[in-house]
Write a protein that holds these residues in place. Structure first.
Motif, PDB file in Angstrom:
ATOM      1  N   UNK A   7       0.740  -1.368  -0.238  1.00  0.00           N
ATOM      2  CA  UNK A   7      -0.167   0.098  -0.013  1.00  0.00           C
ATOM      3  C   UNK A   7       0.866   1.272  -0.055  1.00  0.00           C
ATOM      4  N   UNK A   8       1.988   1.302   0.724  1.00  0.00           N
ATOM      5  CA  UNK A   8       2.940   2.497   0.885  1.00  0.00           C
ATOM      6  C   UNK A   8       3.590   2.658  -0.515  1.00  0.00           C
ATOM      7  N   UNK A   9       4.034   1.626  -1.386  1.00  0.00           N
ATOM      8  CA  UNK A   9       4.692   1.436  -2.628  1.00  0.00           C
ATOM      9  C   UNK A   9       3.560   2.257  -3.356  1.00  0.00           C
ATOM     10  N   UNK A  10       2.185   1.747  -3.306  1.00  0.00           N
ATOM     11  CA  UNK A  10       1.218   2.084  -4.372  1.00  0.00           C
ATOM     12  C   UNK A  10       1.005   3.581  -4.177  1.00  0.00           C
ATOM     13  N   UNK A  11       1.070   4.097  -3.053  1.00  0.00           N
ATOM     14  CA  UNK A  11       0.736   5.371  -2.566  1.00  0.00           C
ATOM     15  C   UNK A  11       1.958   6.371  -3.107  1.00  0.00           C
ATOM     16  N   UNK A  12       3.125   5.832  -3.178  1.00  0.00           N
ATOM     17  CA  UNK A  12       4.174   6.485  -3.789  1.00  0.00           C
ATOM     18  C   UNK A  12       3.942   6.688  -5.402  1.00  0.00           C
ATOM     19  N   UNK A  13       3.244   5.704  -6.035  1.00  0.00           N
ATOM     20  CA  UNK A  13       2.930   5.763  -7.446  1.00  0.00           C
ATOM     21  C   UNK A  13       1.791   6.856  -7.479  1.00  0.00           C
ATOM     22  N   UNK A  14       1.044   6.969  -6.636  1.00  0.00           N
ATOM     23  CA  UNK A  14      -0.118   8.006  -6.930  1.00  0.00           C
ATOM     24  C   UNK A  14       0.692   9.404  -6.276  1.00  0.00           C
ATOM     25  N   UNK A  15       1.473   9.281  -5.384  1.00  0.00           N
ATOM     26  CA  UNK A  15       2.065  10.678  -5.369  1.00  0.00           C
ATOM     27  C   UNK A  15       2.753  11.072  -6.652  1.00  0.00           C
ATOM     28  N   UNK A  50      10.858  15.930  -6.965  1.00  0.00           N
ATOM     29  CA  UNK A  50      12.128  15.861  -6.243  1.00  0.00           C
ATOM     30  C   UNK A  50      11.957  14.690  -4.894  1.00  0.00           C
ATOM     31  N   UNK A  51      10.809  14.522  -4.564  1.00  0.00           N
ATOM     32  CA  UNK A  51      10.542  13.801  -3.078  1.00  0.00           C
ATOM     33  C   UNK A  51      10.233  12.490  -3.687  1.00  0.00           C
ATOM     34  N   UNK A  52       9.517  12.152  -4.719  1.00  0.00           N
ATOM     35  CA  UNK A  52       8.879  10.706  -5.025  1.00  0.00           C
ATOM     36  C   UNK A  52       9.894   9.763  -5.198  1.00  0.00           C
ATOM     37  N   UNK A  53      11.202  10.276  -5.663  1.00  0.00           N
ATOM     38  CA  UNK A  53      12.371   9.166  -6.072  1.00  0.00           C
ATOM     39  C   UNK A  53      12.846   8.658  -4.645  1.00  0.00           C
ATOM     40  N   UNK A  54      13.221   9.669  -3.669  1.00  0.00           N
ATOM     41  CA  UNK A  54      13.583   9.138  -2.040  1.00  0.00           C
ATOM     42  C   UNK A  54      12.612   8.282  -1.534  1.00  0.00           C
ATOM     43  N   UNK A  55      11.415   8.613  -1.723  1.00  0.00           N
ATOM     44  CA  UNK A  55      10.245   7.998  -1.037  1.00  0.00           C
ATOM     45  C   UNK A  55      10.231   6.596  -1.672  1.00  0.00           C
ATOM     46  N   UNK A  56      10.351   6.521  -3.273  1.00  0.00           N
ATOM     47  CA  UNK A  56      10.304   5.122  -3.874  1.00  0.00           C
ATOM     48  C   UNK A  56      11.179   4.000  -3.063  1.00  0.00           C
ATOM     49  N   UNK A  57      12.584   4.911  -3.048  1.00  0.00           N
ATOM     50  CA  UNK A  57      13.715   3.999  -2.590  1.00  0.00           C
ATOM     51  C   UNK A  57      13.523   3.508  -1.136  1.00  0.00           C
ATOM     52  N   UNK A  58      13.016   4.661  -0.402  1.00  0.00           N
ATOM     53  CA  UNK A  58      12.604   4.292   1.068  1.00  0.00           C
ATOM     54  C   UNK A  58      11.674   3.187   1.252  1.00  0.00           C
ATOM     55  N   UNK A  59      10.466   3.275   0.517  1.00  0.00           N
ATOM     56  CA  UNK A  59       9.788   2.142   0.602  1.00  0.00           C
ATOM     57  C   UNK A  59       9.764   0.930  -0.313  1.00  0.00           C
ATOM     58  N   UNK A  60      10.918   0.857  -0.978  1.00  0.00           N
ATOM     59  CA  UNK A  60      11.209  -0.227  -1.740  1.00  0.00           C
ATOM     60  C   UNK A  60      10.074  -0.423  -2.937  1.00  0.00           C
ATOM     61  N   UNK A  61       9.799   0.514  -3.696  1.00  0.00           N
ATOM     62  CA  UNK A  61       8.385   0.334  -4.658  1.00  0.00           C
ATOM     63  C   UNK A  61       8.971  -0.572  -5.395  1.00  0.00           C
ATOM     64  N   UNK A  62      10.111  -0.694  -6.222  1.00  0.00           N
ATOM     65  CA  UNK A  62      10.217  -1.647  -7.286  1.00  0.00           C
ATOM     66  C   UNK A  62      10.119  -3.076  -6.749  1.00  0.00           C
ATOM     67  N   UNK A  63      10.643  -3.217  -5.620  1.00  0.00           N
ATOM     68  CA  UNK A  63      10.582  -4.618  -4.962  1.00  0.00           C
ATOM     69  C   UNK A  63       8.983  -5.041  -4.569  1.00  0.00           C
ATOM     70  N   UNK A  64       8.400  -3.897  -3.945  1.00  0.00           N
ATOM     71  CA  UNK A  64       7.220  -4.025  -3.500  1.00  0.00           C
ATOM     72  C   UNK A  64       6.005  -4.483  -4.737  1.00  0.00           C
TER      73      UNK A  64
END
Length: 111
Positions: A7-15, A50-64
């Motif tokens: 859900x966090x990873x998806x939220x980053x995509x929405x962001x 500027x913020x979405x990339x660091x969030x994506x890495x923090x929440x491991x979006x590519x893995x999730x």
């Protein structure tokens, strides 16, 4: 993979996609010749970008969410906010003669 992590990873995509919404608002403002407000929306889109990339890495979006390409989404949003809307502004602003403005806008979009 926990449901909360996904859900966090998806939220980053929405962001990230919110940058596209800001681009739409910027384009509407540009059509209405509200240049300062257009640039404000593009500035907000820059903050999102500027913020979405660091969030994506923090929440491991590519893995999730390995089947969702955040890179592709980011490229689409970036093209719209950093290329297409500004190119339209160049053409529609009236700062250049129409033929030169269209040529400059086309050069921005093509390059």
């Amino acid at each position: 993979m926990s449901p909360i992590g996904r859900a966090r990873a998806f939220a980053v995509h929405v962001f990230t996609a919110c940058g596209a919404a800001l681009a739409l608002v910027a384009m509407i403002l540009a059509v209405g010749e509200q240049w300062a407000a257009m640039f404000f929306c593009l500035g907000l889109a820059l903050v999102v970008d500027g913020v979405d990339g660091p969030l994506a890495r923090k929440f491991r979006v590519a893995t999730m969410l390995p089947r969702w390409s955040g890179d592709t989404l980011d490229h689409v949003v970036d093209f719209t906010t950093y290329v297409f809307v500004p190119a339209y502004a160049i053409v529609a602003s009236g700062l250049l003669p129409p033929v030169i403005a269209i040529l400059c806008g086309a050069i921005v979009v093509v390059t």
